[in-house]
Design an enzyme around this catalytic site. Structure first.
Site, PDB file in Angstrom:
ATOM      1  N   SER A 255       0.851  -1.193   0.000  1.00 53.84           N
ATOM      2  CA  SER A 255       0.000   0.000   0.000  1.00 53.84           C
ATOM      3  C   SER A 255       0.882   1.236   0.000  1.00 53.84           C
ATOM      4  CB  SER A 255      -0.888   0.005   1.232  1.00 53.84           C
ATOM      5  OG  SER A 255      -0.087   0.283   2.369  1.00 53.84           O
ATOM      6  N   LYS A 256       0.220   2.367  -0.133  1.00 57.55           N
ATOM      7  CA  LYS A 256       0.925   3.638  -0.155  1.00 57.55           C
ATOM      8  C   LYS A 256       1.896   3.760   1.015  1.00 57.55           C
ATOM      9  CE  LYS A 256      -1.979   7.045  -2.297  1.00 57.55           C
ATOM     10  NZ  LYS A 256      -3.139   7.803  -1.906  1.00 57.55           N
ATOM     11  N   ARG A 257       1.458   3.234   2.158  1.00 63.70           N
ATOM     12  CA  ARG A 257       2.261   3.379   3.365  1.00 63.70           C
ATOM     13  C   ARG A 257       3.669   2.795   3.213  1.00 63.70           C
ATOM     14  NH1 ARG A 257      -0.663   0.613   7.304  1.00 63.70           N
ATOM     15  NH2 ARG A 257      -2.465   1.150   6.053  1.00 63.70           N
ATOM     16  N   SER A 258       3.803   1.781   2.359  1.00 65.07           N
ATOM     17  CA  SER A 258       5.123   1.167   2.185  1.00 65.07           C
ATOM     18  C   SER A 258       6.101   2.159   1.558  1.00 65.07           C
ATOM     19  CB  SER A 258       5.009  -0.066   1.292  1.00 65.07           C
ATOM     20  OG  SER A 258       4.798   0.349  -0.045  1.00 65.07           O
ATOM     21  N   GLY A 259       5.565   3.186   0.904  1.00 62.17           N
ATOM     22  CA  GLY A 259       6.435   4.202   0.312  1.00 62.17           C
ATOM     23  C   GLY A 259       6.948   3.818  -1.070  1.00 62.17           C
TER      24      GLY A 259
END
Ligand code: GLU
Length: 487
Positions: A255-259
């Site tokens: 997800s986006k959170r993984s960067g």
């Protein structure tokens, strides 16, 4: 034999996610491996999710990654329009929806929001959805006609019987059978007249002669409904390949959170396109041998979709970094320099030979942002601990280093030619005269001019780049530090 035709069918809803790029890549490889056509279709029927600029990202990414489409909105191949909102205007979806109504496989539904809100709900894949109770299937032809004539808003739903099972085939998952009772009467045409993805993908894949469909396995659960549509029309369904989920290191959906969930993120982080494409090819697919480095052309030759695995693919940034490093090593110097220059200039604002410095780091970095940590000392001598002068293997310590630096200072002061070769000759001559070992002298010099344990080049190469004045200043500084630390 039918020509292999694949399609990449993105919805223009934002960035190019790693999963989207993988679908596009596999579709491209399947087509090109078989000498077929790769098509681009823009799926913009969900107007609420449309994001300005997202279509441009799609074109830019396909272009940059080399996934050249043979047909698409910008390249007519006789199967257009290639944008679903434009296809809608041709009336194609409505025509086929009406055909299904005639066959009893679909029906008009006039239920309003309130009624729909009162229906039973079920949690499917974490989302609460209401199960339609087929209320409007009970309307007579006359009632339907009257509602339509009165301009009552409607949707068209698929009519799925409550009995029996539906089976479809996926190349990776094999035959999948689902109880019809578990399938809801999904909407085919929405109240705004647009088709849903669920309907449009079937009509388009068929009318555009698509032979292989590659997509994320989040579509697996809807595929029986698509299969029923193919069967209702009497169409042959394409070969389905539902790809495994891509997870992060913690086995959570990337997800986006993984960067690093999108192509743009990765470019920003200094990865090169070829390495990204190469790495993504291996997220779920592997060749027969353990080879890992492939150009796009080599992937085309090797790609066999039967070797796609259904186990989740872990996005391993460490591995991607390694792979990127391999690409940088193999890159021709001019291309490398062009890409490295902005990163060099960010830390090095002094008048330095950036090309020489770039050559030093080319084989040492994995991604461009690594450059700073390797070369920052050229800009400014960092503060360092004199303990660094002590090196067991070189047989140096602070005392011997002080002596060496004091001895080489006048030699380096007298030296006119600060080219690497000339400096090296001078220092080796001194080493020989004194009967020292090379490292015994080079280690303290390198420490004094870099202030670092690890440098991307040897002492004389660093002296060359720093130039005479700065080199001498740093040697004198080293002497000063050692005298202080030594006293
Ligand atoms: N428009 C869908 C998406 O972007 C495409 C799925 C498919 O390839 O069928 O997820």
């Amino acid at each position: 034999m039918t020509k292999i035709r694949t399609r990449y069918a993105p919805s223009p809803t934002g960035k190019m996610h790693v999963g989207n790029l993988r679908s596009a890549l596999y579709e491209f490889l399947i087509a090109k491996h078989a000498g077929g056509d790769f098509m681009l279709r823009i799926e913009d029927t969900d107007q609420e999710r449309f994001v300005e600029g997202a279509t441009e990202i799609i074109y830019r990414t396909l272009d940059k990654t080399g996934l050249k489409h043979d047909e698409g909105p910008d390249k007519d191949g006789g199967f257009g329009p290639y944008v679903q909102s434009e296809r809608m205007k041709t009336g194609i979806y409505m025509k086929y929806a009406k055909e299904l109504i005639e066959k009893g496989e679909a029906y008009y539904c006039f239920c309003d929001k309130e009624r729909l809100a009162s229906l039973k709900t079920e949690v499917v894949e974490g989302k609460e959805i209401s199960i339609y109770d087929k209320h409007c299937l009970g309307l007579s032809r006359e009632e339907v006609e009257a509602n339509l004539a009165a301009g009552k808003p409607f949707v068209i739903r698929q009519n799925i019987p409550n009995e029996g099972t539906t089976t479809f085939h996926d190349e990776l998952y094999g035959d999948i059978s689902v109880e019809n009772a578990e399938l809801d009467d999904m909407i085919l045409i929405k109240s705004d007249g647009y088709p849903t993805y669920n309907f449009a993908n079937v009509v388009d894949d068929h009318t555009m002669n698509i032979t292989h469909v590659v997509r994320g396995n989040e579509y697996l659960s809807s595929s029986p409904k698509y299969q029923r549509l193919y069967d209702a029309f009497g169409w042959e369904s394409p070969v389905y390949i539902h790809l495994p989920l891509i997870t992060d290191e913690n086995h959570k959906k990337l997800s986006k959170r993984s960067g690093h969930s999108s192509f743009e993120d990765l470019l920003e982080q200094g990865f090169v396109t070829e390495a990204i494409v190469n790495y993504i090819a291996l997220l779920g697919w592997s060749p027969e041998d353990n080879r890992e480095i492939f150009t796009l052309q080599e992937l085309i030759e090797q790609f066999d979709y039967h070797r796609i695995s259904k186990s989740p693919a872990v996005f391993d940034i460490v591995k991607l970094r390694w792979m990127n490093g391999e690409y940088l090593k193999a890159m021709d110097f001019d291309t490398f320099y062009e890409m490295a220059e902005p990163y060099l200039k960010e830390v090095l604002t002094k008048d330095l030979d950036l090309k020489k410095i770039a050559a030093m780091v080319k084989t040492r970095i994995e991604v461009f942002p690594d450059i700073a940590g390797h070369v920052d000392f050229f800009q400014e001598l960092p503060e360092y601990d004199v303990a660094m002068y002590t090196h067991k293997k070189m047989k140096t310590n602070t005392e011997s280093s002080l002596q060496v630096l004091k001895e080489v200072l006048p030699i380096l002061e007298a030296q006119e030619d600060y080219s690497n070769d000339a400096l090296y000759q001078t220092l080796v001559k001194y080493v020989e005269e004194k009967g020292y070992k090379n490292g015994f002298v080079m280690w303290p010099i390198r420490t004094a001019v870099s202030g670092k344990q690890m440098t991307p080049a040897g002492a004389t190469e660093i002296l060359e780049v720093l130039g005479k004045e700065e080199s001498l200043r740093r040697i004198r500084k080293g002497i000063e530090l050692l005298e202080k630390g030594y006293a």
